[in-house]
Design a protein around this motif. Sequence first.
Motif, PDB file in Angstrom:
ATOM      1  N   PHE A   1       1.048  -0.908   0.005  1.00 23.78           N
ATOM      2  CA  PHE A   1      -0.201   0.237  -0.272  1.00 23.78           C
ATOM      3  C   PHE A   1       0.818   1.141   0.126  1.00 23.78           C
ATOM      4  CE2 PHE A   1      -3.063   3.399   2.141  1.00 23.78           C
ATOM      5  CZ  PHE A   1      -3.444   3.027   1.185  1.00 23.78           C
ATOM      6  N   PHE A   2       2.158   1.326   0.703  1.00 24.09           N
ATOM      7  CA  PHE A   2       3.004   2.765   0.277  1.00 24.09           C
ATOM      8  C   PHE A   2       3.345   2.620  -0.713  1.00 24.09           C
ATOM      9  CE2 PHE A   2       6.974   3.125   0.996  1.00 24.09           C
ATOM     10  CZ  PHE A   2       7.243   4.343   1.702  1.00 24.09           C
ATOM     11  N   ALA A   3       3.746   1.180  -0.915  1.00 23.77           N
ATOM     12  CA  ALA A   3       4.714   1.410  -2.719  1.00 23.77           C
ATOM     13  C   ALA A   3       4.043   1.734  -4.020  1.00 23.77           C
ATOM     14  CB  ALA A   3       5.552  -0.267  -2.675  1.00 23.77           C
ATOM     15  N   ARG A   4       2.542   1.939  -3.277  1.00 20.68           N
ATOM     16  CA  ARG A   4       1.308   2.313  -4.676  1.00 20.68           C
ATOM     17  C   ARG A   4       1.477   3.679  -4.252  1.00 20.68           C
ATOM     18  NH1 ARG A   4      -1.849  -2.859  -2.915  1.00 20.68           N
ATOM     19  NH2 ARG A   4      -3.082  -1.015  -1.687  1.00 20.68           N
ATOM     20  N   ASN A   5       1.167   4.027  -3.083  1.00 22.21           N
ATOM     21  CA  ASN A   5       1.292   5.645  -2.845  1.00 22.21           C
ATOM     22  C   ASN A   5       2.780   6.630  -3.145  1.00 22.21           C
ATOM     23  OD1 ASN A   5      -2.153   6.019  -1.563  1.00 22.21           O
ATOM     24  ND2 ASN A   5      -1.229   4.054  -0.524  1.00 22.21           N
TER      25      ASN A   5
ATOM     26  N   ARG B 198       8.870  -2.863  12.098  1.00 23.07           N
ATOM     27  CA  ARG B 198      10.177  -2.425  11.490  1.00 23.07           C
ATOM     28  C   ARG B 198      10.094  -2.900  10.095  1.00 23.07           C
ATOM     29  NH1 ARG B 198      10.013  -6.293  15.786  1.00 23.07           N
ATOM     30  NH2 ARG B 198      10.769  -5.355  17.035  1.00 23.07           N
ATOM     31  N   ARG B 199       8.564  -3.446   9.743  1.00 21.78           N
ATOM     32  CA  ARG B 199       8.335  -3.426   7.900  1.00 21.78           C
ATOM     33  C   ARG B 199       8.386  -2.262   7.318  1.00 21.78           C
ATOM     34  NH1 ARG B 199       4.110  -7.479   7.850  1.00 21.78           N
ATOM     35  NH2 ARG B 199       5.659  -8.973   8.506  1.00 21.78           N
ATOM     36  N   ILE B 200       7.322  -1.880   7.908  1.00 21.34           N
ATOM     37  CA  ILE B 200       6.905  -0.551   7.102  1.00 21.34           C
ATOM     38  C   ILE B 200       7.893   0.727   7.059  1.00 21.34           C
ATOM     39  CG2 ILE B 200       5.491   1.311   9.274  1.00 21.34           C
ATOM     40  CD1 ILE B 200       4.734   1.058   4.920  1.00 21.34           C
TER      41      ILE B 200
ATOM     42  N   GLY C 172      13.823   2.724   2.329  1.00 21.15           N
ATOM     43  CA  GLY C 172      14.243   2.177   1.634  1.00 21.15           C
ATOM     44  C   GLY C 172      13.591   3.021   0.110  1.00 21.15           C
ATOM     45  N   TRP C 173      12.499   3.550   0.493  1.00 21.14           N
ATOM     46  CA  TRP C 173      12.002   5.065  -0.292  1.00 21.14           C
ATOM     47  C   TRP C 173      12.991   6.594   0.025  1.00 21.14           C
ATOM     48  CZ3 TRP C 173       8.838   9.540  -0.314  1.00 21.14           C
ATOM     49  CH2 TRP C 173       8.223  10.214  -1.297  1.00 21.14           C
ATOM     50  N   GLY C 174      13.898   6.779   0.753  1.00 18.46           N
ATOM     51  CA  GLY C 174      14.891   7.511   0.493  1.00 18.46           C
ATOM     52  C   GLY C 174      14.794   8.814   0.095  1.00 18.46           C
TER      53      GLY C 174
END
Length: 128
Positions: free
Chosen positions: A56-60, A95-97, A103-105
């Motif tokens: 969900f984070f990656a899509r947004n 931890r996962r999020i 990683g998004w940086g």
Amino acid sequence: MATAGEREVVRGKFDPPPGKMLVLLGCDNYQSYRRLTGDTPAGGVFWYEFNGDTSFFARNAALVGEGGVLAVHFSLPDKKTVREILSGERDENIRRIGAAFKGWGRPLYVAIGPEFDHKDNRAKYTAA
């Protein structure tokens, strides 16, 4: 150089200029805004729960234009969620999020339980 009584203000990359406001569009409106106006907003915002779903984070995050900023509002829907966070039950999800954010940086604003002190939210955010 600042004179006596004046302070130099350090500004961040996404700080708006004096007299202006930074407005982040909801990610569900971000693409529509771009399509309708041809303009790319400085960033987007979306709601997220402490459930560990990084897709969900990656899509947004993918919606935000190059160099844009993202704001994430972590919702605390009820007392049960607050208790689970306080007890450590959701530590792995956090931890996962967190790893996905790292990683998004790129710049990221995070609000946990926004408006928790609003009269309509006090009861649902108060741990029992």
